[in-house]
Design a protein around this motif. Sequence first.
Motif, PDB file in Angstrom:
ATOM      1  N   TYR A  86     -26.416  21.498  36.940  1.00 53.46           N
ATOM      2  CA  TYR A  86     -26.853  21.159  38.281  1.00 53.46           C
ATOM      3  C   TYR A  86     -28.287  20.759  38.567  1.00 53.46           C
ATOM      4  N   GLU A  87     -28.846  21.309  38.249  1.00 54.05           N
ATOM      5  CA  GLU A  87     -30.456  19.932  38.435  1.00 54.05           C
ATOM      6  C   GLU A  87     -30.512  18.688  37.903  1.00 54.05           C
ATOM      7  N   SER A  88     -29.663  18.639  36.722  1.00 57.18           N
ATOM      8  CA  SER A  88     -29.366  17.066  36.283  1.00 57.18           C
ATOM      9  C   SER A  88     -28.867  16.021  37.555  1.00 57.18           C
ATOM     10  N   ALA A 107     -30.285  15.166  40.425  1.00 58.93           N
ATOM     11  CA  ALA A 107     -31.429  13.785  40.651  1.00 58.93           C
ATOM     12  C   ALA A 107     -30.425  12.731  41.055  1.00 58.93           C
ATOM     13  N   ILE A 108     -29.428  13.044  41.084  1.00 59.49           N
ATOM     14  CA  ILE A 108     -28.406  11.864  40.985  1.00 59.49           C
ATOM     15  C   ILE A 108     -27.749  11.579  42.315  1.00 59.49           C
ATOM     16  N   ASN A 109     -27.289  13.296  42.873  1.00 58.66           N
ATOM     17  CA  ASN A 109     -26.383  12.842  44.514  1.00 58.66           C
ATOM     18  C   ASN A 109     -27.672  14.243  45.078  1.00 58.66           C
ATOM     19  N   LEU A 135     -19.711   8.799  38.780  1.00 57.90           N
ATOM     20  CA  LEU A 135     -18.900   9.807  39.753  1.00 57.90           C
ATOM     21  C   LEU A 135     -19.136  10.829  40.479  1.00 57.90           C
ATOM     22  N   VAL A 136     -20.342  11.446  39.986  1.00 59.65           N
ATOM     23  CA  VAL A 136     -21.122  12.362  40.870  1.00 59.65           C
ATOM     24  C   VAL A 136     -21.633  11.865  41.481  1.00 59.65           C
TER      25      VAL A 136
END
Length: 397
Positions: free
Chosen positions: A111-113, A116-118, A88-89
């Motif tokens: 936030y950091e995780s 890394a995705i978006n 979803l992110v």
Amino acid sequence: MPFPRASQALSRFTVLDLTRIRSGPTAVRQFADWGANVIKIDALSDDAGSEQPGGPRQGSDFQNLHRNKRAMTLNLKDPRGLAVFKRLVAKADVVVENFRPDVKARLGIDYESLKAINPGIVYGSISGFGQDGPYHKRPGFDQIAQGMGGLMSITGAPGEGPMRVGIPVADLTAGLFCALGVLTALLERDVSGQGQWVQTSLLQAQIFMLDFQAARWLMEQDVPKQAGNNHPTSIPTGVFKTSDGYINIATTGGKIWERCAQAIGAPELITHPDYATGPARSKNRDALNTAISACTEKRSTEEWVNDLNAAGVPCGPIYSVDQMFADAQVKHLGLAQDVPNDQNRKITLVAQPFTLSRTPSQMAARPPEVGEQTEELLAEFGFGAEEIAELRRGKVV
């Protein structure tokens, strides 16, 4: 049938709502009411529909905070649920949360995780005291912030001890500041292409809301005190008794004070040495208030409101909440709005306090039931029917 949007103003944005209680939902409500695609993510548990912090789901408080959203359930503690959330992110614009700072890192949704995705994700966080620092692990509650933020020390009558205000002002303003921060970050993203982490807290919001009272200390080392219904600097300003209730009168500067004295039939107060200047009125405020009340007690609140306003003196009645909603100007502004719903329930909620001329906000949809649109939302994010069924069987959604 497409989900009705409350406005077109923010319709291009998708917001993932992980918030609870009040401050976070207050932030997300701004996006929902202005047409963003808001997805409320409910915890998957056996008692998700029972009474919860913030009141029952169909109670007035919850309903007022969560209109114009859709909802899905998701077990973020399950690795499969975390994987769903990350999908979803990848397509979302905003995530808003108000967990304690350590919780999101433990869940893997910090936030950091997610960055890394978006890299374009704007991540809004509200905490009690900040994301780091000596108090960052403390749970945050509105009244605690009111006390630590100085508000209770200046609220109430002198000598009667600290007093909380009648609304959760720290929660509400923290939510509004978070929404403002997220919108600011979205505007900046149009230039940089990058998201960022927006942080605020109940304590920060409450201190900012002290405004000129905080500045009095920072600039002049003047510690504000309780003044009851009297304004701390504009005198006379306060509550005055009438023949059938009370009235607020506010004077700022000598000209308005002179108009006030004339209007209440006491022109002799203008030249009285105890009241002739601003410093004199400040020094003798209690005696002046008594003299004004001796005049205002002779007539009704309605009469004084009409006559003082006609004389150019700011004033107004002091309403109970039911009287406030019955006021002609409040009705004209449309601050109470009905919400369309298919449950044959009357839902009337508080509308947005500002308007846009081309893309207005409206009550487009009732607050969702627990996980009401889970399948619909997952399908919109690319999950197939069998994949959704498997997530159901595995108690992930």
